[in-house]
Design an enzyme around this catalytic site. Structure first.
Site, short mmCIF file in Angstrom:
data_model
loop_
_atom_site.label_atom_id
_atom_site.label_comp_id
_atom_site.label_asym_id
_atom_site.label_seq_id
_atom_site.Cartn_x
_atom_site.Cartn_y
_atom_site.Cartn_z
N ARG A 48 0.77 -1.51 -0.17
CA ARG A 48 0.09 0.13 -0.05
C ARG A 48 0.97 1.25 0.02
O ARG A 48 1.91 1.14 0.51
CB ARG A 48 -1.23 0.13 1.41
CG ARG A 48 -1.85 1.04 1.28
CD ARG A 48 -2.65 1.15 2.63
NE ARG A 48 -3.52 2.48 2.63
CZ ARG A 48 -4.09 3.05 3.58
NH1 ARG A 48 -3.89 2.46 4.81
NH2 ARG A 48 -4.65 3.98 3.46
N HIS A 49 0.35 2.44 -0.61
CA HIS A 49 1.06 3.64 -0.64
C HIS A 49 1.37 4.17 0.77
O HIS A 49 0.75 3.68 1.85
CB HIS A 49 0.46 4.60 -1.13
CG HIS A 49 -1.31 4.88 -0.92
ND1 HIS A 49 -1.31 5.79 0.37
CD2 HIS A 49 -2.37 4.44 -1.16
CE1 HIS A 49 -2.52 5.75 0.60
NE2 HIS A 49 -3.27 4.95 -0.28
N HIS A 90 -3.08 0.27 -3.80
CA HIS A 90 -3.79 0.66 -2.63
C HIS A 90 -4.18 -0.44 -1.62
O HIS A 90 -3.78 -1.68 -1.78
CB HIS A 90 -5.04 1.13 -3.20
CG HIS A 90 -5.07 2.06 -4.30
ND1 HIS A 90 -4.98 3.56 -4.08
CD2 HIS A 90 -4.74 1.88 -5.38
CE1 HIS A 90 -4.87 3.97 -5.05
NE2 HIS A 90 -4.65 3.20 -6.20
#
Ligand SMILES: *[C@@H]1O[C@H](CO)[C@@H](O)[C@H](O)[C@H]1NC(C)=O
Ligand SMILES: *[C@@H]1O[C@H](CO)[C@@H](O)[C@H](O)[C@H]1NC(C)=O
Ligand SMILES: *[C@@H]1O[C@H](CO)[C@@H](O)[C@H](O)[C@H]1NC(C)=O
Length: 640
Positions: A383-384, A568
């Site tokens: 995930r970012h 995401h």
């Protein structure tokens, strides 16, 4: 803002507990929270509202409830003691729950998982909950080996009720157990527990249209009541303020447009009362959020009906049969805690064991085979990092542009500059990462480097925050500028979660490269931006993610072993679930899983000799850190 500051600025001196030998788990958690400066009543409330599991959950609860108008309300929670089946009988009951819902729709029994009620709901002060849990533990210990087994159950049907009744003599023994618990709870926790006086039973269905009686009864007759069952004594609590409310689940995000509206975050629960329903305009309801305690108006079509027990808090489960199953069940519940939010004990469709299967399996971690000969292909999905709009609020842009529209940082956690500032960048819809977000990503990159994990290909969602994160991971690995990021629109998150009627106007790969991000400008995406639809269905999202993951793996076959996808929270599940040959969760379960994935959450999926893919331990440690709230010396230290 003033209310927010309040919670952090009051430092309560640490109080030593008078009775040290009682300072078990709960107590030491409380000590930690007090040391962190939380007021005593709030710390206790946070602990009981999260089942006393750990400091992190309690802290998260306190942070999300900073503006809760009832935060300091002394009203305690309501508790209930149930017997809950586990083992073969539970599987049959779950099946019945599922089938009865499918064939006849929801009836009132579906609001709670299968159980036998042993007492009425009772109140217990926050400060006594630890003692209450102790009272249950010691009562069960006294009864271990004496508890009747199996419980003889008999089907009973009336025009709007179907249930399994415990044979009377055995029921008397169960009532004796409930009575012992009541006595123990009165002594230890100073609470009044009223044991259930009526016939003890498992409700299978009630309050259904009479036209459904025949089919429900037929299903009920299919339950093999003689199957073995380990009945567990379980303690649950609920917020007494919402006892007669309807429980709704948020399906889609909603950003308030007016003062009196409530922000909706998918996965949260909302309580609404039928009375309040009446007074609002068409399509809108008034409700209170479980996760923040805030109330306001919300659009009805953004929520769906949930089961009452979805919001209940679990306080402990004990087996009567031997120390062994009890240990197992403790371990199980601990595993559950680690993987599921406490609001996720959804048994409407599934029992204990199926929760483990349905919800936890994708996150299950399998050992790497240390004897493997040839290096296996591994897909990492990450995930970012921390995003600007989450830290500084949705109006963050106004905090960092000057009168002339130039970018000026007003906080050390804002990056010194933003890529491609000016022009008409869609930062509102496509937020960048913070300085800490970049540090999170670099930390992960450095850990991969330290582990000698090489990455051969990097694929990334078109969201700026993901591209920046991928770039910083490469920096940490000292590969920036050497390995180019392939920006793949097919990796964008579920478009239903995008607010507004259009997708963000992402910065093009050329624009990203111009901002010195290590992007491959020659890459041809598998799914172009024009192929993405706004408000796609959950199924479309899942199949898109699966397809693009397979395409990526095919691209890289025989060209390198390790592939990194930076996208995401939802991608960790969406890109690995079907790859492992598992069927996707339903949307509700999916949201529960996604909520648990933090910034830079990383999973590793490995190709087996058989060609199947399987989740394995990632080669680096997880990354956890605390939040740091905003601070103004002027507001805090310079008070009149
Ligand atoms: C990388 O991590 C794996 C899994 O934790 C470990 O077995 C291996 O020894 C590590 N390698 C290095 C070089 O640290
Ligand atoms: C990690 O890689 C470096 C450089 O290739 C090498 O010198 C070192 O021995 C490796 N460490 C381990 C534990 O494999
Ligand atoms: C990108 O890097 C080049 C060379 O290091 C530098 O001259 C240029 O100003 C940088 N551009 C941006 C937007 O940071």
């Amino acid at each position: 803002m003033a209310a927010k500051e309040d919670i952090y600025s009051k430092i309560i001196p640490r109080r030593l507990r008078p009775n040290r030998q009682n300072a078990v788990k709960h107590g030491s958690h409380l000590d930690v929270l007090l040391l962190m400066g939380f007021p005593h009543n709030r710390a206790l409330k946070a602990l009981v509202s999260t089942g006393g599991r750990n400091v992190q959950l309690a802290c998260d609860w306190l942070f999300s409830h900073v503006d809760d108008p009832f935060l300091d309300d002394p009203l305690p929670r309501e508790y209930v003691l149930y017997l809950r089946p586990s083992g073969p009988l539970q599987n049959q009951l779950s099946h019945f729950w599922q089938q009865s819902r499918l064939t006849c729709g929801k009836n009132k029994a579906h609001n709670i998982f299968p159980h036998i009620t042993l007492c009425q709901f009772f109140m217990c002060a926050d400060s006594k909950v630890e003692a209450l849990c102790g009272a249950l533990q010691s009562t069960v210990n006294q009864w271990r080996g004496r508890f009747p087994s199996p419980l003889p159950l008999e089907l009973y049907t009336s025009s709007n009720f179907i249930g399994l009744f415990v044979e009377e003599q055995i029921a008397e023994t169960l009532k004796k157990f409930a009575f012992d618990f009541a006595a123990e709870a009165a002594t230890k926790a100073d609470v009044q527990v009223e044991p259930h006086k009526k016939q003890l039973h498992v409700t299978l269905a009630y309050n259904f249209p009479s036209s459904h009686l025949a089919s429900l009864e037929k299903l009920a007759r299919g339950i093999e009541v003689k199957l073995s069952c380990d009945w567990l004594a379980v303690l649950f609590s609920r917020d007494v303020r919402f006892a007669n409310h309807e429980t709704l689940k948020v399906m889609y995000p909603y950003i308030p447009q007016n003062e009196d509206e409530l922000e909706l975050v998918p996965g949260d629960f909302i309580f609404t009362s039928p009375v309040e329903h009446m007074s609002t305009s068409e399509g809108w309801v008034y409700g209170t959020s479980l996760s923040t305690g805030l109330s306001g108006l919300l659009p009805e079509n953004y929520v769906s009906r949930a089961d009452e027990c979805d919001t209940w808090v679990f306080h402990g489960s004990h087996s009567f049969f031997s120390a062994l199953p009890s240990e197992k069940s403790n371990k199980e519940s601990r595993t559950l805690d680690g993987l599921l939010s406490i609001q996720c004990l959804d048994n409407s469709k599934a029992g204990d064991s199926s929760i483990m299967n349905v919800v936890c399996q994708p996150m299950q971690v399998l050992r790497v085979n240390s004897h493997s000969q040839s290096p296996k292909r591994t897909l990492f999905v990450c995930r970012h990092g921390e995003r600007m709009d989450v830290v500084f609020g949705k109006h963050w842009l106004s905090q960092c542009s000057d009168a002339k529209g130039r970018y000026v940082r007003s906080n050390l956690n804002m990056p010194p500059s933003l890529p491609a500032w000016g022009g008409n960048r869609d930062y509102d819809m496509d937020a960048p990462i913070t300085v800490f977000g970049a540090i999170q990503a670099r930390t992960v990159g450095e850990a991969l480097l330290e582990n000698n994990t090489t990455i051969d290909f990097v694929y990334c969602s078109p969201s700026l925050r993901c591209v920046q994160t991928a770039h910083e991971i490469l920096k940490g690995m000292k590969r920036e500028g050497k390995l180019r990021i392939r920006v793949e629109p097919g990796l964008f998150e579920w478009t239903k979660w995008v607010s507004g009627n259009s997708l963000p106007a992402w910065i093009s790969p050329i624009g990203l490269a111009a901002a010195n991000l290590s992007v491959d400008t020659t890459y041809k995406p598998h799914i172009s931006i024009t192929k993405l639809n706004v408000s796609e269905s959950y199924d479309t999202y899942m199949s898109r993610s699966y397809r693009v993951t397979k395409d990526i793996l095919a691209d890289c076959k025989n060209k390198g072993n390790n592939i990194l996808i930076v996208a995401h929270a939802s991608s960790l599940e969406a890109c690995t679930r079907q790859l492992q040959g598992l069927t996707p969760h339903n949307a509700k379960e999916f949201v529960q899983v996604v909520r648990k994935i933090p910034y830079l959450g990383l999973c590793a999926c490995e190709e087996q000799d058989t060609g199947a893919w399987q989740l394995v331990d990632p080669p680096i440690l997880p990354l956890t850190h605390g939040p740091n709230h905003s601070f103004s010396w002027r507001e805090t230290l310079q008070q009149e």
